[in-house]
Design a protein around this motif. Structure first.
Motif, mmCIF file in Angstrom:
data_model
loop_
_atom_site.group_PDB
_atom_site.id
_atom_site.type_symbol
_atom_site.label_atom_id
_atom_site.label_comp_id
_atom_site.label_asym_id
_atom_site.label_seq_id
_atom_site.Cartn_x
_atom_site.Cartn_y
_atom_site.Cartn_z
ATOM 1 N N GLU A 4 52.287 -53.747 0.911
ATOM 2 C CA GLU A 4 52.009 -52.904 1.732
ATOM 3 C C GLU A 4 53.250 -51.852 1.543
ATOM 4 O O GLU A 4 54.434 -52.146 1.099
ATOM 5 C CB GLU A 4 51.988 -52.906 3.097
ATOM 6 N N GLN B 124 47.904 -44.570 -2.532
ATOM 7 C CA GLN B 124 46.638 -45.073 -2.131
ATOM 8 C C GLN B 124 45.652 -44.156 -1.817
ATOM 9 O O GLN B 124 44.282 -44.438 -1.750
ATOM 10 C CB GLN B 124 46.791 -45.833 -0.885
ATOM 11 N N ASP C 135 50.508 -52.672 -5.882
ATOM 12 C CA ASP C 135 49.110 -53.485 -5.483
ATOM 13 C C ASP C 135 49.226 -54.585 -4.563
ATOM 14 O O ASP C 135 48.157 -54.920 -3.821
ATOM 15 C CB ASP C 135 48.589 -53.663 -6.835
ATOM 16 N N TYR D 279 54.547 -44.524 -1.929
ATOM 17 C CA TYR D 279 53.644 -45.630 -2.124
ATOM 18 C C TYR D 279 52.219 -45.412 -1.351
ATOM 19 O O TYR D 279 51.202 -45.812 -1.935
ATOM 20 C CB TYR D 279 54.388 -46.726 -1.616
#
Length: 312
Positions: free
Chosen positions: A35, A93, A32, A89
């Motif tokens: 990046e 998103q 969170d 990762y």
């Protein structure tokens, strides 16, 4: 009685999924706050800084081999640390962890298929049944035992990214057993691939930082990153690569089926989530499938042999 190396490898692989799963629990705050390419770069840069002194002796002894096979080692870094790091990762998103888990846990099947295609590995009936049971257990946990949830799953760009990551992980696992790097100690292979991963991630991290202006500065973010480095990186990958070296990629890959049930346990313990009947059913299917697919035939046949002996 001293354990054989194969027995030790099986025991290590039983613990390994806990370390991989910690990426979702310990790293939740980091995902969170940081990046994706920056997080992946910091993860593998710190991991390589810890690993290099440990693996230095093996790296120095095999310096010529490392120079000769730098392309393969760089490819391993791209597959295991670039794609299965930053892209995972990034995918989170766009999609849910539920969809990602379901797709990513298909990698053991892809490993078997790649070994069948490129190395002629035979997939037996017992192993096939075990794989089906394990996949069934994974699906049961992910969809919460509900057919409506399964039918209602919707796939988006994040799911496609996870599919690419699952394939990348499968190729990574198969290449770890490549004969060209077989003389290298496991820690030397791991150290060199983490360096390759960090190097290939560096330019993307720079672009990301320049574009977003974001870089982790808070203590909580750095503690989360450190947790990812130690548990989900150093411990998880070291256990996995040891398993590949001793047992091969196919058997080692099957232990990835333990990710969902272990993830449920960690979520209950650390995140306060509830335990339901579908968790128990799915875990039972995964464990039975794993045993059926990996246990030596002589062990599985022992109870039946004893039963036949008692009847005669």
């Amino acid at each position: 009685m001293a354990l054989t190396e194969r027995t030790r490898a099986y025991l290590i692989l039983c613990v390994m999924p806990l370390f991989f799963t910690s990426n979702l629990v310990i790293g939740r705050g980091a995902i969170d706050a940081v990046e994706p390419f920056t997080l992946a770069f910091l993860r593998w840069t710190l991991a390589s800084a810890i690993l290099l002194p440990i693996a230095w002796g093996g790296l120095r002894r095999h310096a010529e081999l490392l120079r000769r096979e730098w392309r393969l080692l760089t490819l391993l870094g791209l597959l295991g640390m670039w794609i299965c790091g930053a892209i995972v990762y990034l995918a989170l998103q766009f999609t849910t962890a539920t969809n990602g888990t379901l797709i990513y846990t298909a990698s053991p099947v892809l490993i078997l298929l790649l070994e069948r295609i490129f190395r002629g590995r035979i997939i037996g009936v017992r192993e096939s049944i075990g794989i089906v049971l394990a996949l069934g257990g994974v699906v049961t946990i992910v969809v919460k035992g509900s057919l409506d949830v399964l039918l209602g799953l919707q796939f988006n760009v994040g799911d496609l990214l996870f599919a690419g990551c699952a394939l990348s992980w499968a190729v990574y696992c198969v290449l770890l057993k490549d004969k060209r790097i077989a003389p290298l100690p496991s820690n030397a292979v791991f150290a060199s691939t983490t360096v390759a991963g960090a190097v290939t991630l560096a330019p993307f991290m720079v672009v990301e930082v320049v574009h977003t202006g974001a870089f982790p500065v808070g203590l909580d973010a750095w503690l989360s990153i450190l947790g990812i480095v130690i548990s989900a990186s150093l411990l998880a990958f070291s256990c996995f690569q040891y398993g590949v070296r001793v047992l091969g990629p196919s058997i080692t890959g099957l232990f990835m089926y333990l990710l969902p049930p272990y993830g449920v346990v960690m979520a209950i313990v650390f995140l306060g989530e509830e335990f339901h009947a579908f968790h128990a059913a799915g875990s039972a299917l995964v464990m039975s499938g794993l045993v059926l697919a990996t246990a030596p035939a002589r062990l599985l046949g022992a109870p039946f042999a004893a039963l036949r002996g008692a009847r005669s």
